[in-house]
Design a protein around this motif. Sequence first.
Motif, PDB file in Angstrom:
ATOM      1  N   ALA A   1       0.793  -1.624   0.505  1.00 23.07           N
ATOM      2  CA  ALA A   1       0.026  -0.125   0.026  1.00 23.07           C
ATOM      3  C   ALA A   1       0.957   1.466  -0.152  1.00 23.07           C
ATOM      4  CB  ALA A   1      -0.908   0.325   1.223  1.00 23.07           C
ATOM      5  N   ASN A   2       2.418   1.283   0.551  1.00 22.11           N
ATOM      6  CA  ASN A   2       2.725   3.047   0.862  1.00 22.11           C
ATOM      7  C   ASN A   2       4.013   2.142   0.502  1.00 22.11           C
ATOM      8  OD1 ASN A   2       3.629   2.110   3.768  1.00 22.11           O
ATOM      9  ND2 ASN A   2       2.147   2.124   3.714  1.00 22.11           N
ATOM     10  N   PHE A   3       5.243   2.848   0.246  1.00 18.48           N
ATOM     11  CA  PHE A   3       6.242   2.678  -0.036  1.00 18.48           C
ATOM     12  C   PHE A   3       7.374   1.865   1.157  1.00 18.48           C
ATOM     13  CE2 PHE A   3      10.665   4.249  -0.501  1.00 18.48           C
ATOM     14  CZ  PHE A   3      11.530   2.904  -2.158  1.00 18.48           C
ATOM     15  N   GLY A   4       6.799   2.572   2.756  1.00 21.28           N
ATOM     16  CA  GLY A   4       7.288   1.973   3.535  1.00 21.28           C
ATOM     17  C   GLY A   4       7.199   0.455   4.136  1.00 21.28           C
ATOM     18  N   GLU A   5       6.168   0.282   3.383  1.00 19.71           N
ATOM     19  CA  GLU A   5       6.171  -0.913   4.049  1.00 19.71           C
ATOM     20  C   GLU A   5       7.097  -1.796   3.505  1.00 19.71           C
ATOM     21  OE1 GLU A   5       2.095  -2.015   2.586  1.00 19.71           O
ATOM     22  OE2 GLU A   5       1.025  -1.409   3.840  1.00 19.71           O
TER      23      GLU A   5
ATOM     24  N   PHE B   1      14.688  -2.935   1.586  1.00 20.18           N
ATOM     25  CA  PHE B   1      15.574  -2.539   1.323  1.00 20.18           C
ATOM     26  C   PHE B   1      17.072  -2.895   2.463  1.00 20.18           C
ATOM     27  CE2 PHE B   1      12.616   0.544  -1.099  1.00 20.18           C
ATOM     28  CZ  PHE B   1      12.788  -0.172  -2.750  1.00 20.18           C
ATOM     29  N   LYS B   2      16.417  -2.849   3.146  1.00 24.39           N
ATOM     30  CA  LYS B   2      17.693  -3.648   4.438  1.00 24.39           C
ATOM     31  C   LYS B   2      17.909  -4.891   4.019  1.00 24.39           C
ATOM     32  CE  LYS B   2      15.016  -1.336   8.540  1.00 24.39           C
ATOM     33  NZ  LYS B   2      14.679  -0.903   9.358  1.00 24.39           N
ATOM     34  N   VAL B   3      17.745  -5.314   2.877  1.00 21.49           N
ATOM     35  CA  VAL B   3      17.756  -6.839   3.408  1.00 21.49           C
ATOM     36  C   VAL B   3      19.209  -6.849   1.869  1.00 21.49           C
ATOM     37  CG1 VAL B   3      17.340  -8.987   1.730  1.00 21.49           C
ATOM     38  CG2 VAL B   3      16.212  -8.146   3.536  1.00 21.49           C
ATOM     39  N   ILE B   4      18.767  -5.660   0.957  1.00 19.46           N
ATOM     40  CA  ILE B   4      19.639  -5.197  -0.554  1.00 19.46           C
ATOM     41  C   ILE B   4      20.174  -4.768  -0.788  1.00 19.46           C
ATOM     42  CG2 ILE B   4      17.567  -7.320  -1.564  1.00 19.46           C
ATOM     43  CD1 ILE B   4      16.318  -5.079  -3.030  1.00 19.46           C
TER      44      ILE B   4
ATOM     45  N   ILE C   1      11.043  -3.488  -9.847  1.00 17.78           N
ATOM     46  CA  ILE C   1       9.452  -2.136  -8.375  1.00 17.78           C
ATOM     47  C   ILE C   1       8.899  -1.513  -9.344  1.00 17.78           C
ATOM     48  CG2 ILE C   1       9.540  -1.464  -5.683  1.00 17.78           C
ATOM     49  CD1 ILE C   1      12.091  -2.377  -5.800  1.00 17.78           C
ATOM     50  N   GLU C   2       7.667  -1.378  -9.203  1.00 20.04           N
ATOM     51  CA  GLU C   2       6.388   0.134  -9.585  1.00 20.04           C
ATOM     52  C   GLU C   2       5.472   0.285  -9.127  1.00 20.04           C
ATOM     53  OE1 GLU C   2       6.365  -1.863 -14.154  1.00 20.04           O
ATOM     54  OE2 GLU C   2       6.111  -3.635 -12.986  1.00 20.04           O
ATOM     55  N   PHE C   3       5.304   1.027  -9.562  1.00 21.88           N
ATOM     56  CA  PHE C   3       4.756   1.815  -8.610  1.00 21.88           C
ATOM     57  C   PHE C   3       3.247   2.048 -10.258  1.00 21.88           C
ATOM     58  CE2 PHE C   3       1.560   6.015  -7.215  1.00 21.88           C
ATOM     59  CZ  PHE C   3       1.830   5.139  -5.808  1.00 21.88           C
ATOM     60  N   ILE C   4       1.784   1.264  -9.696  1.00 24.42           N
ATOM     61  CA  ILE C   4       1.433   1.043 -10.432  1.00 24.42           C
ATOM     62  C   ILE C   4      -0.429   1.086  -9.589  1.00 24.42           C
ATOM     63  CG2 ILE C   4      -0.193  -0.132 -12.002  1.00 24.42           C
ATOM     64  CD1 ILE C   4       2.582  -1.314 -12.441  1.00 24.42           C
ATOM     65  N   ASP C   5      -1.230   1.996 -10.165  1.00 25.37           N
ATOM     66  CA  ASP C   5      -2.673   2.416  -9.133  1.00 25.37           C
ATOM     67  C   ASP C   5      -2.653   2.814  -7.968  1.00 25.37           C
ATOM     68  OD1 ASP C   5      -4.203   1.484 -12.350  1.00 25.37           O
ATOM     69  OD2 ASP C   5      -3.657  -0.687 -11.829  1.00 25.37           O
ATOM     70  N   ASN C   6      -1.696   2.942  -7.455  1.00 24.44           N
ATOM     71  CA  ASN C   6      -1.360   4.001  -6.408  1.00 24.44           C
ATOM     72  C   ASN C   6      -1.160   2.481  -5.176  1.00 24.44           C
ATOM     73  OD1 ASN C   6      -2.211   6.592  -6.691  1.00 24.44           O
ATOM     74  ND2 ASN C   6      -4.810   5.207  -6.655  1.00 24.44           N
TER      75      ASN C   6
END
Length: 374
Positions: free
Chosen positions: A312-316, A321-324, A360-365
């Motif tokens: 739902a949001n980038f924070g999730e 990103f901690k992994v890679i 990693i894509e941002f599609i349909d909110n």
Amino acid sequence: MSDPFRRHFLDMLELVLKKEPSHDTQLELLQLATPDLDESTLNNRAATKKSFRTLLTRVHPDKHPKDVERATRLCQDVKVFYEKCSLASPEPDKKKRRKSGTPNAFPLEFSSKDEWPYISFDFEDEPKTVRTCAQTCCVVATQCINARGAIVHGKQVQRYYGSEKAIEKAEHAAGSKEVFHKYFGGTKGLCGVEEIKEEIMERGPVVSTSFEPNEAFLNRNSVFRHQKELLIVGWTQHQEGEVWIVQLFSSASALISLTAYISVGQFGVDDCCAAPIDSLENVSWEHGPYFDLDMTRADGWRTSLGIKENFANFGELEPLFKVIGKLNISSVGAVKQEHLICVRDKNKKAHSRTGVLRSIEFIDNKWTIRVDFR
């Protein structure tokens, strides 16, 4: 707000789980799913197994979409509690079950190595020598754990339990039971041929802790001399009758796995066997790094070519990103540099798969990631 009837069921379940595991609380537990179950049918294996499966179905997180976290925890607690209740059943009942079995309930032969060809009896860092009986018992317990881990993992493990250092320090270990108690929640005792066969078919190898060969046998079969405990991996038929398939090892220079056979009932081999209580479903069997996801509703993901997950949001995505670390992403969302990640079910850590992060894509909110499994 959660369904009051479903919530009440979980409340009742929690009340039972707070009690001392026993024959009576086992019946009380099963009656939550099967109210007409009574004392007379509790010793019927088929009836109790069916009732227990029904109970697990009713407590499964899918049945409690508004209370997933609680249901997931209780699902694990129920399995452990049920095993402890089984161990607490009166000893006379165990003897009765052992004598009342029907030989035709099991196949003529069964081998863990044939059923699950990916199990291994090797070590991540192989001990060079095994000098004492205590070290031998530690090796056998370790082989049992790793084989069962592969079964619940669904493929060969990358991360083995046990090491050369651990085995070298096993001078004072009393046996496999102590290893199971110390690291895996306790020991499940198995009495008699039926219980041993059922356990092997359902969960994998078990450890014989009652094997006491005589000197004449040891003189003819020297490889057994330092094997205080035996890893039983199946059974088959020989000219002399039914025999257990056991996994041995030679420790002259390094651990070399050997297959041998012991007649059913010979030297007390099946008088008493042990297995870990822990299902090993929450033990990690790959090296990682792990990206934990809730895969409860992702049917078939453990055999699929890949997955797409929405956020739902980038924070999730922060755990990813901690992994890679940093990513180099194209304008269309493709990941330019190959990044290996291990997707792990946060509800069952044994269920994990290594793959390549593709996009990693941002599609349909919403944010969508795609991972192709190897």
